[in-house]
Design a protein around this motif. Sequence first.
Motif, short mmCIF file in Angstrom:
data_model
loop_
_atom_site.label_atom_id
_atom_site.label_comp_id
_atom_site.label_asym_id
_atom_site.label_seq_id
_atom_site.Cartn_x
_atom_site.Cartn_y
_atom_site.Cartn_z
N ARG A 328 0.83 -1.21 0.00
CA ARG A 328 0.00 0.00 0.00
C ARG A 328 0.87 1.26 0.00
O ARG A 328 0.50 2.26 -0.60
CB ARG A 328 -0.95 -0.02 1.20
N ALA A 335 -5.63 6.32 -6.52
CA ALA A 335 -6.99 5.84 -6.21
C ALA A 335 -7.20 4.45 -6.80
O ALA A 335 -8.06 4.23 -7.65
CB ALA A 335 -8.02 6.82 -6.75
N CYS A 337 -8.06 0.39 -6.31
CA CYS A 337 -8.77 -0.54 -5.44
C CYS A 337 -8.16 -1.93 -5.53
O CYS A 337 -7.88 -2.42 -6.63
CB CYS A 337 -10.26 -0.60 -5.82
N ASP A 338 -8.02 -2.56 -4.37
CA ASP A 338 -7.45 -3.90 -4.30
C ASP A 338 -8.31 -4.90 -5.06
O ASP A 338 -9.55 -4.87 -4.97
CB ASP A 338 -7.33 -4.32 -2.83
N GLN A 339 -7.66 -5.75 -5.83
CA GLN A 339 -8.30 -6.81 -6.61
C GLN A 339 -9.16 -6.28 -7.76
O GLN A 339 -9.81 -7.04 -8.46
CB GLN A 339 -9.19 -7.72 -5.72
N GLN A 340 -9.13 -4.97 -7.96
CA GLN A 340 -9.86 -4.36 -9.07
C GLN A 340 -8.90 -3.70 -10.07
O GLN A 340 -9.01 -3.91 -11.28
CB GLN A 340 -10.86 -3.33 -8.55
N HIS A 341 -7.96 -2.90 -9.54
CA HIS A 341 -6.96 -2.25 -10.38
C HIS A 341 -5.56 -2.77 -10.09
O HIS A 341 -4.64 -2.56 -10.89
CB HIS A 341 -6.95 -0.74 -10.15
N TYR A 344 -2.84 -5.63 -3.59
CA TYR A 344 -2.07 -5.11 -2.47
C TYR A 344 -1.56 -6.25 -1.60
O TYR A 344 -2.24 -7.26 -1.40
CB TYR A 344 -2.93 -4.19 -1.61
#
Length: 415
Positions: A328, A335, A337-341, A344
Motif C-alpha cells: 500500500r 486511487a 482498489c485492491d483486486q480491481q486495479h 495489495y
Amino acid sequence: MKVLFVTPYIPYPLNSGTNQRIFNLLKAVCDEHEVIFFSLTHSDAELSRAKELQSLLPFSQFHTEPIKLKAWRSLSKRLFDPIPDTLHHWFDIEVSHALRKLVQSNSFDLVHCSDICMTQYFQEIDCQCPLINDHSRIDSEYQLEQLPYLQGWKRRLSARENMFKTRRFEKRLSAQFPLHVVCSREDQNYIMRHQQLDTPPLVLENGFDSDYFYPQQKPINNNPTLVFTGTMDYEPNLDGMRWFIQDIWPKVLEKLPDARLIIVGTKPTTEVYSWQNGEQVVVTGEVADIRPYYAMADVYICPLRIGGGTRLKLVEALAMERPVVSTRVGAQGLALCDQQHICYADNASQFANNILKTLSDLPFSLKISKQGADLVREKYSWKDLARRLIGYYQEHTKNNWSKAHEKETDSFYIH
C-alpha cells in the motif's frame, strides 16, 4: 504571467521519476506562461544536459549556477546547528547571491520552487509575489518512515536528529511559502497536521505521458517474468528490493522455480549487482527505452516500504496494462482498489501469494490490467495534471494574492 521556476538539478534526461515530474510540469508552464528558469548544476555533463533542455522548451530566460555539495557532517559536528544537515548539504553562498540578483532584476508574478532544499535560498529575498513549494516528497515524513528500516542505533539517532530539525524548518517555512504542491492526499494531510497553512496544498499526483506509455504486445516468454523499475541507489527502492530478494523471492521460487526477475534502472549499487543470478535475476542498469521491459512483465512488482509522494513507475506499468502487485505504501496517493486495479500485499507471504495468483489466473490478470489502465488513463496523464497546476497558478497570481505577502517573517536560519 511571469514565473520563476527553480530546481536543484537539471530535470533531463527523463531517466528518473523526479526528472519526469519536474520536466512535464515545467513544459506545461512554459506552454502557458513566460518562464525564467533557474537550476543548479553539479558537473560538466549536467551542464551539457542543460543545453539540451534549453533547446526543448520555450524559456524566456535560462540560468544555471554550479554548486559543489557540502560533505555530510557527523552528528557531533552538527548537533548544535539548527540547520538540518540535508539542507546544509545543498547550501552555497554563490547560489544565494545569483538568485538574489535574478529576483531583484525581475518582477515575478509567482515563484515555483522544486523541493525543500531550494526554499532556503529565499529566506532573505523579498520576492513580492506568491511562492510555491513543489514537493516530490515531504522530507520529514520520508525521514520518519525510513527510521524503522535503518541499521544500527547511531544511524537511527542521526536520522532522528535530522528529522526533528527538518520538521521545525518545514513548520517555520510555511510563513514564507504559504502555497504547496504535493504528490498525494497522504502528503497533504501530513503538511496540514504539522504546518499552519491558510490554503490547503494542491494534490498533484505523479503521472505518465499518454502518448508514450500505452499497451504493447507482450513478447513470447516461457518463463514467468517479474519486473521492477527504479533508480537503484535510492534508499526506498533499495530497501524494498532487499526485502523482496530476502523474504518474498524465495517463496515465489519454491512454487515456480523457473520464474525470473528483471531489475531495471539507473545507478545500481554493488549490493544490487550482487543479486544477479544468471538469467534468473537480471540487473540491467540504465536502459534507453523502458517500455519493452514493462511489456515483458507477467507481473510488475512494487515492494516499497518507505513512502512519500507517488510512484511514477507504477502508473507507467498500469498504463501499459501490466498487472501490478504492490504494498500500500508503494501505491500511496493513487486511487487504486485492491483486486480491481491492483493487488495489495504488505507482508512477504501475502506478496508472494498475490504474485502466484496473478500468474496462475489469466482472466484475473487480464481484468485488473485492463481496469488499472483505464483508471490511470482517466486520472493521471501529465496533460490533465498540468491543467490543474495552471489553474492553481491562476488562482494564486500576484493580482489575486492577498494573504501571504501580509505575513512578515524573520530570517529564521543564518548560514
